[in-house]
Write an enzyme that holds these catalytic residues in place. Structure first.
Site, short mmCIF file in Angstrom:
data_model
loop_
_atom_site.label_atom_id
_atom_site.label_comp_id
_atom_site.label_asym_id
_atom_site.label_seq_id
_atom_site.Cartn_x
_atom_site.Cartn_y
_atom_site.Cartn_z
N ASP A 133 9.46 29.30 56.98
CA ASP A 133 8.86 30.88 57.19
C ASP A 133 8.14 31.82 57.89
O ASP A 133 7.97 30.82 59.46
CB ASP A 133 8.09 30.91 56.29
N LYS A 134 8.70 33.13 58.30
CA LYS A 134 7.99 34.07 59.37
C LYS A 134 7.33 33.80 59.42
O LYS A 134 6.47 33.38 60.88
CB LYS A 134 8.57 35.39 59.01
#
Length: 283
Positions: A133-134
């Site tokens: 995930d970012k």
């Protein structure tokens, strides 16, 4: 592309066809091209697909760039790449928090994939094996050519790539546990996932206590599956959302406290044991 791979000395005897099809997952179309072009050598000599190979043999594969689909990747900034391990076939990098793994739009260039493309150009190009995930930092592996990509993908599916995460959760957890709850999409928020016992996909997370941190708890998480937001959803379902989680915590202050700390695998060709630690961690 030219690949020279020496089979480990303890490799079982098999035909070239079996090696390409079963072990190295070379697509049928590419196998056809290799066969018709006589693009495989064993110890420097051209061989037929039904001939056998043995441990210690040196396999040379001659593959044209046109055998695999051409991709366009916008070049990023090579100075933003933190290398943990690299060889001819794969590369493990330390993803910073706040950076996407790969573009979602064709014109995006500020992602780890773009920056890695700049680092590898013009010799090789990166291919995504898995993603973070970012908001998550840490170790992530990329293939450096389309030849090794399906092999690494199968290793991931078969749990042959070990990943251990550091996390900090709200509240006090006192014992190790395994979370086995199916995860599906949240029908009310496309960004989120939720526990869905009926229609969700199986997801298993092993949690071990590392240390208390005031009113919070530092934990290690190991995955048996790789569902989107798996650690975040599983821990939130227990009433212990990750500190800093913008989607699943009611008090999302600071960064998301999730870090892919360790990554281990056995190299698909050399059988070398590769173990990396992505520092600094969360504690």
């Amino acid at each position: 592309m030219k690949f020279m791979i020496t089979l480990p000395t303890d490799s079982p005897t098999k035909t070239i066809k079996e090696l390409l099809e079963e072990d190295w997952l070379v697509p049928r179309k590419v196998r056809h091209f290799i066969r018709t072009r006589k693009g495989i050598l064993v110890n420097g000599e051209s061989r037929h697909f039904q001939e056998q190979v043995y441990g210690g043999d040196q396999i040379t594969l001659l593959i044209e760039d046109s055998d695999y689909p051409v991709r366009t990747i916008h070049i990023g900034n090579k100075n933003l790449v933190d290398i943990l391990y690299e060889d001819e076939h794969l590369i493990v990098v330390n993803k910073p928090v706040g950076m996407k793994t790969h573009p979602n739009q064709p014109d995006e260039a500020d992602t780890l994939l773009n920056h890695l493309a700049a680092y590898l150009a013009p010799v090789a190009e990166p291919h995504v094996v898995h993603r973070l995930d970012k908001e998550t930092s840490g170790a992530i592996v990329f293939a450096k050519n389309p030849f090794v990509l399906p092999i690494l993908g199968r290793m991931l599916e078969q749990k042959d790539i070990y990943r251990r995460y550091q996390a900090v959760v709200h509240g006090k957890m006192t014992k190790d546990l395994t979370i086995n709850k199916k995860i599906g999409r949240d029908r009310h928020d496309r960004r989120k996932r939720r526990i869905d016992p009926k229609n969700g996909k199986p997801a298993v997370t092993h949690v071990s206590i590392a240390q208390p941190q005031g009113q919070n708890t530092a934990v290690f998480c190991q995955l048996d599956t790789g569902r989107t937001h798996q650690i975040r959803v599983h821990l939130a379902s227990l009433g212990h959302p990750l500190v800093g989680d913008p989607l699943y915590s009611k008090n999302p202050k600071g960064r998301l406290m999730l870090h892919a700390y360790e990554l281990h695998l056995v190299h698909p060709f050399t059988k070398e044991k590769i173990a990396v630690t992505a520092t600094p961690g969360l504690w």
